[in-house]
Design a protein around this motif. Structure first.
Motif, PDB file in Angstrom:
ATOM      1  N   GLU A 165       3.814  -1.856   1.411  1.00  0.00           N
ATOM      2  CA  GLU A 165       3.625  -1.137   2.678  1.00  0.00           C
ATOM      3  C   GLU A 165       4.938  -0.804   3.364  1.00  0.00           C
ATOM      4  N   ALA A 166       5.952  -1.644   3.185  1.00  0.00           N
ATOM      5  CA  ALA A 166       7.254  -1.372   3.813  1.00  0.00           C
ATOM      6  C   ALA A 166       7.898  -0.105   3.274  1.00  0.00           C
ATOM      7  N   ASN A 167       7.469   0.337   2.102  1.00  0.00           N
ATOM      8  CA  ASN A 167       8.052   1.542   1.491  1.00  0.00           C
ATOM      9  C   ASN A 167       7.135   2.752   1.551  1.00  0.00           C
ATOM     10  N   HIS A 168       6.036   2.666   2.290  1.00  0.00           N
ATOM     11  CA  HIS A 168       5.102   3.796   2.340  1.00  0.00           C
ATOM     12  C   HIS A 168       5.729   5.039   2.949  1.00  0.00           C
ATOM     13  N   ASP A 169       6.468   4.878   4.033  1.00  0.00           N
ATOM     14  CA  ASP A 169       7.101   6.051   4.646  1.00  0.00           C
ATOM     15  C   ASP A 169       8.127   6.665   3.704  1.00  0.00           C
ATOM     16  N   TYR A 170       8.822   5.816   2.964  1.00  0.00           N
ATOM     17  CA  TYR A 170       9.800   6.318   2.003  1.00  0.00           C
ATOM     18  C   TYR A 170       9.110   7.150   0.926  1.00  0.00           C
ATOM     19  N   VAL A 171       8.000   6.660   0.405  1.00  0.00           N
ATOM     20  CA  VAL A 171       7.262   7.408  -0.621  1.00  0.00           C
ATOM     21  C   VAL A 171       6.781   8.743  -0.050  1.00  0.00           C
ATOM     22  N   ARG A 172       6.329   8.742   1.189  1.00  0.00           N
ATOM     23  CA  ARG A 172       5.913  10.000   1.820  1.00  0.00           C
ATOM     24  C   ARG A 172       7.085  10.976   1.908  1.00  0.00           C
ATOM     25  N   SER A 173       8.270  10.448   2.232  1.00  0.00           N
ATOM     26  CA  SER A 173       9.442  11.323   2.360  1.00  0.00           C
ATOM     27  C   SER A 173       9.829  11.962   1.037  1.00  0.00           C
ATOM     28  N   LEU A 174       9.406  11.343  -0.069  1.00  0.00           N
ATOM     29  CA  LEU A 174       9.698  11.880  -1.395  1.00  0.00           C
ATOM     30  C   LEU A 174       8.690  12.937  -1.829  1.00  0.00           C
ATOM     31  N   GLY A 175       7.582  13.033  -1.090  1.00  0.00           N
ATOM     32  CA  GLY A 175       6.542  13.988  -1.450  1.00  0.00           C
ATOM     33  C   GLY A 175       5.306  13.368  -2.048  1.00  0.00           C
ATOM     34  N   GLY A 176       5.177  12.037  -1.945  1.00  0.00           N
ATOM     35  CA  GLY A 176       4.029  11.354  -2.517  1.00  0.00           C
ATOM     36  C   GLY A 176       3.086  10.800  -1.474  1.00  0.00           C
ATOM     37  N   GLU A 177       1.902  10.405  -1.931  1.00  0.00           N
ATOM     38  CA  GLU A 177       0.921   9.718  -1.092  1.00  0.00           C
ATOM     39  C   GLU A 177       0.952   8.243  -1.473  1.00  0.00           C
ATOM     40  N   PRO A 178       1.375   7.369  -0.579  1.00  0.00           N
ATOM     41  CA  PRO A 178       1.534   5.958  -0.952  1.00  0.00           C
ATOM     42  C   PRO A 178       0.207   5.240  -1.133  1.00  0.00           C
ATOM     43  N   VAL A 179       0.188   4.341  -2.117  1.00  0.00           N
ATOM     44  CA  VAL A 179      -0.957   3.487  -2.379  1.00  0.00           C
ATOM     45  C   VAL A 179      -0.434   2.059  -2.526  1.00  0.00           C
ATOM     46  N   THR A 180      -0.988   1.139  -1.778  1.00  0.00           N
ATOM     47  CA  THR A 180      -0.530  -0.248  -1.847  1.00  0.00           C
ATOM     48  C   THR A 180      -0.916  -0.856  -3.194  1.00  0.00           C
ATOM     49  N   TYR A 181       0.078  -1.458  -3.859  1.00  0.00           N
ATOM     50  CA  TYR A 181      -0.223  -2.084  -5.150  1.00  0.00           C
ATOM     51  C   TYR A 181      -0.838  -3.462  -4.933  1.00  0.00           C
ATOM     52  N   GLY A 182      -1.263  -4.084  -6.016  1.00  0.00           N
ATOM     53  CA  GLY A 182      -1.862  -5.410  -5.918  1.00  0.00           C
ATOM     54  C   GLY A 182      -3.375  -5.354  -6.040  1.00  0.00           C
ATOM     55  N   GLU A 183      -4.013  -6.440  -5.700  1.00  0.00           N
ATOM     56  CA  GLU A 183      -5.461  -6.555  -5.826  1.00  0.00           C
ATOM     57  C   GLU A 183      -6.158  -5.430  -5.067  1.00  0.00           C
ATOM     58  N   GLY A 184      -7.136  -4.827  -5.705  1.00  0.00           N
ATOM     59  CA  GLY A 184      -7.855  -3.723  -5.085  1.00  0.00           C
ATOM     60  C   GLY A 184      -7.230  -2.364  -5.335  1.00  0.00           C
ATOM     61  N   LEU A 185      -6.179  -2.311  -6.180  1.00  0.00           N
ATOM     62  CA  LEU A 185      -5.495  -1.039  -6.442  1.00  0.00           C
ATOM     63  C   LEU A 185      -6.456   0.002  -7.003  1.00  0.00           C
ATOM     64  N   ALA A 186      -7.274  -0.386  -7.951  1.00  0.00           N
ATOM     65  CA  ALA A 186      -8.169   0.582  -8.577  1.00  0.00           C
ATOM     66  C   ALA A 186      -9.082   1.241  -7.552  1.00  0.00           C
ATOM     67  N   GLU A 187      -9.622   0.458  -6.649  1.00  0.00           N
ATOM     68  CA  GLU A 187     -10.520   1.004  -5.627  1.00  0.00           C
ATOM     69  C   GLU A 187      -9.773   1.948  -4.705  1.00  0.00           C
ATOM     70  N   ARG A 188      -8.539   1.606  -4.370  1.00  0.00           N
ATOM     71  CA  ARG A 188      -7.769   2.472  -3.466  1.00  0.00           C
ATOM     72  C   ARG A 188      -7.441   3.805  -4.146  1.00  0.00           C
ATOM     73  N   VAL A 189      -7.093   3.750  -5.419  1.00  0.00           N
ATOM     74  CA  VAL A 189      -6.804   4.999  -6.132  1.00  0.00           C
ATOM     75  C   VAL A 189      -8.064   5.838  -6.263  1.00  0.00           C
ATOM     76  N   ARG A 190      -9.186   5.214  -6.602  1.00  0.00           N
ATOM     77  CA  ARG A 190     -10.438   5.967  -6.733  1.00  0.00           C
ATOM     78  C   ARG A 190     -10.854   6.582  -5.406  1.00  0.00           C
TER      79      ARG A 190
END
Length: 320
Positions: free
Chosen positions: A180-205
Motif C-alpha cells: 500500500e505504501a507504493n500504490h501512489d507510485y504505481v499510479r504515477s507510472l500508469g498502473g492500477e495498484p493491487v495489494t499483494y498477499g492473501e486475497g490477491l486473486a479476489e482483488r484482481v478478479r
C-alpha cells in the motif's frame, strides 16, 4: 584500477574493495570509464553461487552487469562508438569475472547503446538489465497489444516499475501488485495498484472479472500459481524467476544483451516514455552495503553504485 571483487562465493562480507588489474580491450570490446553501476538481485545471487550450475566463475569476480559511463577506447573492430561517447550497457558474458563495479570495464560492443541524454548517469545505470527484461518479456514473450489487460507483479521494483511504464506505452491496461505504501507510485507510472498477499486473486478478479490477458511474474512460487488461474481464455503467462511457469503453459525468460533493444529503451527514455527511479546510491567502496539493501527486498526502483571521478581516495592515478 580500483574495484570490487570476490574470491569465493558467500555473503556481502566476501566483497573486497581494492586494486584490480586494468582491463584488456579485445577487438570487439569497448573500454568504458564507469560512472555508475546498478545493483540487481542477480548480482547477489551470483555472489552466493546460485548461478554456478550455468555460469563458470573465474575468480576473482568483479560483480555487476549494469553500467553507465564514457567510452575511453574502442577495440580495433569497433566502429559504433568513439572516445567520449556516453553509453549504457547490460554487460553480461557467459561466465562470471569481468563485471561493472570497478573504475573501468571492457564491454562487448553487443552489450552497449548510447546513454539517454535526459537521464543522469545514476538513472541511466538502472535502465539496461531491468529495462531489457521488461521489454523482452512484454514485447517478445507476451506480445502485449493495445487494449489488453496486463498484470505486473512487484510493480514498484526495478523491473516491475519499468514494465508498468512499457505496458502502458503499448496501450495496455496495467494492474500492478505492490504494498500500500507504493500504490501512489504505481499510479504515477500508469498502473492500477493491487495489494499483494492473501486475497490477491479476489482483488484482481474484482478489477478484471473475465481474467487478464497477460501476466508478468517476477516473484514465482505461490504467486505464479495464483497468476495462472487469473488468465483469461488464451491468456499468456511469463516468469523471470520460476522455470515452473512452463508447467502452466507459460514462458520462462532470462534477459539477454541486445543492442537494438537497449537503443529503443534509450530513445524511449529521451521521449519521456520510461523513467528510472533511483532509491539510493552508494559509493563504490560500499558496494557490500548496496548488496545488503537490495537483498532485503521491497526496493522502490533501483539501487546504484557510483564511481567518484574526483581526486583523492577511491580513484586510480593511472588510466588504462
Amino acid at each position: 584500477m580500483k574495484g570490487i571483487s570476490y574470491r569465493r562465493y558467500g555473503g556481502p562480507e566476501v566483497l573486497e574493495y581494492g586494486e584490480l588489474p586494468d582491463p584488456k580491450v579485445g577487438p570487439d570490446q569497448v573500454l568504458v570509464e564507469v560512472r555508475a553501476a546498478a545493483v540487481n538481485p542477480v548480482d547477489w545471487k551470483c555472489r552466493e553461487g546460485a548461478l554456478e550450475p550455468v555460469l563458470d566463475a573465474v575468480f576473482p569476480v568483479v560483480p555487476g552487469w549494469d553500467v553507465s559511463g564514457v567510452v575511453v577506447r574502442p577495440g580495433p573492430a569497433v566502429t559504433e562508438f568513439a572516445p567520449g561517447d556516453e553509453v549504457i550497457g547490460y554487460v553480461r558474458e557467459d561466465f562470471l569475472s569481468r563485471g561493472t563495479c570497478a573504475e573501468y570495464v571492457a564491454a562487448p560492443v553487443r552489450t552497449l547503446a548510447r546513454k539517454p541524454r535526459t537521464l543522469s548517469f545514476e538513472e541511466a545505470a538502472g535502465l539496461p538489465l531491468a529495462g531489457l527484461t521488461a521489454y523482452q518479456v512484454l514485447v517478445k514473450a507476451l506480445e502485449v497489444r493495445r487494449g489488453e489487460t496486463v498484470l505486473v507483479h512487484a510493480a514498484a521494483g526495478g523491473v516491475g516499475s519499468l514494465a508498468v511504464q512499457i505496458a502502458a506505452h503499448l496501450g495496455a491496461r496495467v494492474l500492478g501488485t505492490a504494498g500500500e505504501a507504493n500504490h501512489d507510485y504505481v499510479r504515477s507510472l500508469g498502473g492500477e495498484p493491487v495489494t499483494y498477499g492473501e486475497g490477491l486473486a479476489e482483488r484482481v478478479r474484482g478489477l478484471a472479472p473475465e481474467g487478464v490477458d497477460a501476466v508478468f511474474d517476477t516473484v514465482g512460487g505461490d504467486t505464479l500459481k495464483v497468476s495462472a488461474h487469473l488468465l483469461a481464455p488464451e491468456g499468456r503467462l511469463a516468469s523471470i524467476t520460476d522455470p515452473e511457469v512452463r508447467e502452466y503453459g507459460g514462458r520462462y525468460v532470462f534477459v539477454r544483451p541486445d543492442a537494438d533493444d537497449l537503443t529503443r529503451l534509450s530513445e524511449w527514455a529521451d521521449q519521456g516514455v520510461v523513467a528510472v527511479h533511483v532509491q539510493r546510491t552508494f559509493p563504490l567502496d560500499r558496494t557490500a552495503d548496496a548488496h545488503r539493501l537490495n537483498q532485503e527486498g521491497h526496493t522502490r526502483g533501483k539501487i546504484v553504485v557510483t564511481v567518484d571521478r574526483g581526486s583523492g581516495e577511491g580513484r586510480s592515478q593511472s588510466r588504462p
